[in-house]
Design a protein around this motif. Structure first.
Motif, PDB file in Angstrom:
ATOM      1  N   PRO A  34       0.831  -1.212   0.000  1.00 43.14           N
ATOM      2  CA  PRO A  34       0.000   0.000   0.000  1.00 43.14           C
ATOM      3  C   PRO A  34       0.867   1.264   0.000  1.00 43.14           C
ATOM      4  N   ARG A  35       0.405   2.290  -0.677  1.00 40.45           N
ATOM      5  CA  ARG A  35       1.146   3.564  -0.743  1.00 40.45           C
ATOM      6  C   ARG A  35       1.429   4.119   0.643  1.00 40.45           C
ATOM      7  N   THR A  36       0.478   3.944   1.563  1.00 41.64           N
ATOM      8  CA  THR A  36       0.689   4.469   2.922  1.00 41.64           C
ATOM      9  C   THR A  36       1.873   3.786   3.595  1.00 41.64           C
ATOM     10  N   GLU A  37       2.040   2.497   3.356  1.00 45.21           N
ATOM     11  CA  GLU A  37       3.178   1.758   3.917  1.00 45.21           C
ATOM     12  C   GLU A  37       4.492   2.229   3.291  1.00 45.21           C
ATOM     13  N   VAL A  38       4.474   2.429   1.984  1.00 47.34           N
ATOM     14  CA  VAL A  38       5.669   2.911   1.291  1.00 47.34           C
ATOM     15  C   VAL A  38       6.058   4.284   1.825  1.00 47.34           C
ATOM     16  N   ALA A  39       5.083   5.173   1.965  1.00 48.64           N
ATOM     17  CA  ALA A  39       5.352   6.525   2.463  1.00 48.64           C
ATOM     18  C   ALA A  39       5.906   6.477   3.884  1.00 48.64           C
ATOM     19  N   ALA A  40       5.359   5.620   4.734  1.00 51.85           N
ATOM     20  CA  ALA A  40       5.846   5.496   6.109  1.00 51.85           C
ATOM     21  C   ALA A  40       7.277   4.966   6.144  1.00 51.85           C
TER      22      ALA A  40
ATOM     23  N   LEU B 207       9.544   5.528   3.751  1.00 50.23           N
ATOM     24  CA  LEU B 207      10.433   6.581   3.229  1.00 50.23           C
ATOM     25  C   LEU B 207      10.538   7.779   4.166  1.00 50.23           C
ATOM     26  N   TRP B 208       9.432   8.134   4.783  1.00 50.01           N
ATOM     27  CA  TRP B 208       9.381   9.319   5.646  1.00 50.01           C
ATOM     28  C   TRP B 208       8.812   8.930   7.013  1.00 50.01           C
ATOM     29  N   PRO B 209       9.559   8.179   7.831  1.00 54.87           N
ATOM     30  CA  PRO B 209       9.009   7.662   9.088  1.00 54.87           C
ATOM     31  C   PRO B 209       8.718   8.738  10.138  1.00 54.87           C
ATOM     32  N   LEU B 210       9.398   9.859  10.092  1.00 59.37           N
ATOM     33  CA  LEU B 210       9.245  10.871  11.128  1.00 59.37           C
ATOM     34  C   LEU B 210       8.416  12.067  10.708  1.00 59.37           C
ATOM     35  N   GLU B 211       8.014  12.098   9.471  1.00 64.13           N
ATOM     36  CA  GLU B 211       7.246  13.249   9.003  1.00 64.13           C
ATOM     37  C   GLU B 211       6.188  12.804   8.014  1.00 64.13           C
ATOM     38  N   PRO B 212       5.079  13.507   7.971  1.00 63.22           N
ATOM     39  CA  PRO B 212       4.055  13.141   6.988  1.00 63.22           C
ATOM     40  C   PRO B 212       4.593  13.355   5.577  1.00 63.22           C
ATOM     41  N   SER B 213       4.283  12.447   4.729  1.00 62.25           N
ATOM     42  CA  SER B 213       4.802  12.522   3.370  1.00 62.25           C
ATOM     43  C   SER B 213       3.822  13.212   2.440  1.00 62.25           C
ATOM     44  N   SER B 214       4.353  13.659   1.372  1.00 60.92           N
ATOM     45  CA  SER B 214       3.538  14.258   0.328  1.00 60.92           C
ATOM     46  C   SER B 214       3.195  13.188  -0.694  1.00 60.92           C
ATOM     47  N   ASN B 215       1.940  13.067  -1.005  1.00 60.77           N
ATOM     48  CA  ASN B 215       1.528  12.110  -2.023  1.00 60.77           C
ATOM     49  C   ASN B 215       2.163  12.458  -3.366  1.00 60.77           C
ATOM     50  N   ARG B 216       2.329  13.758  -3.615  1.00 60.26           N
ATOM     51  CA  ARG B 216       2.971  14.191  -4.865  1.00 60.26           C
ATOM     52  C   ARG B 216       4.427  13.737  -4.916  1.00 60.26           C
ATOM     53  N   ALA B 217       5.135  13.813  -3.790  1.00 59.69           N
ATOM     54  CA  ALA B 217       6.533  13.388  -3.766  1.00 59.69           C
ATOM     55  C   ALA B 217       6.642  11.895  -4.064  1.00 59.69           C
ATOM     56  N   LEU B 218       5.785  11.096  -3.438  1.00 64.81           N
ATOM     57  CA  LEU B 218       5.802   9.656  -3.690  1.00 64.81           C
ATOM     58  C   LEU B 218       5.475   9.362  -5.143  1.00 64.81           C
ATOM     59  N   THR B 219       4.499  10.070  -5.683  1.00 61.77           N
ATOM     60  CA  THR B 219       4.142   9.900  -7.092  1.00 61.77           C
ATOM     61  C   THR B 219       5.329  10.226  -7.996  1.00 61.77           C
ATOM     62  N   ALA B 220       6.055  11.278  -7.666  1.00 64.08           N
ATOM     63  CA  ALA B 220       7.224  11.671  -8.466  1.00 64.08           C
ATOM     64  C   ALA B 220       8.297  10.586  -8.426  1.00 64.08           C
ATOM     65  N   TYR B 221       8.578  10.037  -7.242  1.00 61.57           N
ATOM     66  CA  TYR B 221       9.591   8.978  -7.140  1.00 61.57           C
ATOM     67  C   TYR B 221       9.153   7.715  -7.880  1.00 61.57           C
ATOM     68  N   LEU B 222       7.882   7.373  -7.785  1.00 61.58           N
ATOM     69  CA  LEU B 222       7.381   6.200  -8.507  1.00 61.58           C
ATOM     70  C   LEU B 222       7.495   6.405 -10.014  1.00 61.58           C
ATOM     71  N   SER B 223       7.261   7.614 -10.484  1.00 61.37           N
ATOM     72  CA  SER B 223       7.405   7.909 -11.914  1.00 61.37           C
ATOM     73  C   SER B 223       8.845   7.733 -12.358  1.00 61.37           C
ATOM     74  N   LYS B 224       9.785   8.187 -11.537  1.00 58.14           N
ATOM     75  CA  LYS B 224      11.209   8.016 -11.874  1.00 58.14           C
ATOM     76  C   LYS B 224      11.571   6.535 -11.942  1.00 58.14           C
ATOM     77  N   LEU B 225      11.047   5.752 -11.000  1.00 61.49           N
ATOM     78  CA  LEU B 225      11.311   4.309 -11.039  1.00 61.49           C
ATOM     79  C   LEU B 225      10.734   3.688 -12.296  1.00 61.49           C
ATOM     80  N   ARG B 226       9.521   4.074 -12.646  1.00 57.49           N
ATOM     81  CA  ARG B 226       8.891   3.517 -13.851  1.00 57.49           C
ATOM     82  C   ARG B 226       9.720   3.821 -15.095  1.00 57.49           C
ATOM     83  N   ARG B 227      10.210   5.054 -15.201  1.00 60.33           N
ATOM     84  CA  ARG B 227      11.042   5.422 -16.361  1.00 60.33           C
ATOM     85  C   ARG B 227      12.362   4.656 -16.358  1.00 60.33           C
ATOM     86  N   ALA B 228      13.007   4.569 -15.207  1.00 64.01           N
ATOM     87  CA  ALA B 228      14.323   3.929 -15.126  1.00 64.01           C
ATOM     88  C   ALA B 228      14.257   2.429 -15.353  1.00 64.01           C
ATOM     89  N   LEU B 229      13.174   1.792 -14.935  1.00 63.71           N
ATOM     90  CA  LEU B 229      13.089   0.334 -14.972  1.00 63.71           C
ATOM     91  C   LEU B 229      12.254  -0.203 -16.114  1.00 63.71           C
TER      92      LEU B 229
END
Length: 118
Positions: free
Chosen positions: A43-49, A51-73
């Motif tokens: 789940p995205r919430t688990e992934v965000a936790a 990556l960012w265990p001490l602070e609330p994450s931005s859904n946009r930031a996670l989306t951006a990193y996932l996009s980079k992974l999709r392009r690279a892989l």
């Protein structure tokens, strides 16, 4: 595909090293987390936790990193609300290779084959 998660993250796809395209440290952490959990949808919430265990994450930031992974892989990342990495059948992951070697050594020890266990 060869993946090294122990030490410095390295990812080789078709002879090319793509770790630089993963999005820096956070992108590499995301990739490593998904590879280590690749046999289930995460789940995205688990992934965000993770990556960012001490602070609330931005859904946009996670989306951006996932996009980079999709392009690279090249399509190995699947899902939106639940994400997973689908690696080629012949992919080699150092952590999985080490775990397999450990099981072989334990089996050799159990059967008294000290040379093979070593």
């Amino acid at each position: 595909m060869r993946i090294h998660l122990c030490g410095r993250v390295r990812v080789e796809v078709g002879g090319d090293h793509v770790e630089g395209a993963l999005g820096g440290r956070q992108g590499q952490l995301l990739f490593a987390y998904l590879v280590l959990n690749r046999f289930r949808e995460v789940p995205r919430t688990e992934v965000a936790a993770a990556l960012w265990p001490l602070e609330p994450s931005s859904n946009r930031a996670l989306t951006a990193y996932l996009s980079k992974l999709r392009r690279a892989l090249g399509g190995c990342v699947e899902g939106r609300s639940e994400v997973r990495v689908v690696l080629p059948v012949d992919a080699w992951v150092d952590v999985e290779a080490a775990e397999e070697a450990l099981y072989r050594a334990e089996g050799a020890l159990a059967s008294g084959d000290w040379g093979r266990a070593y």
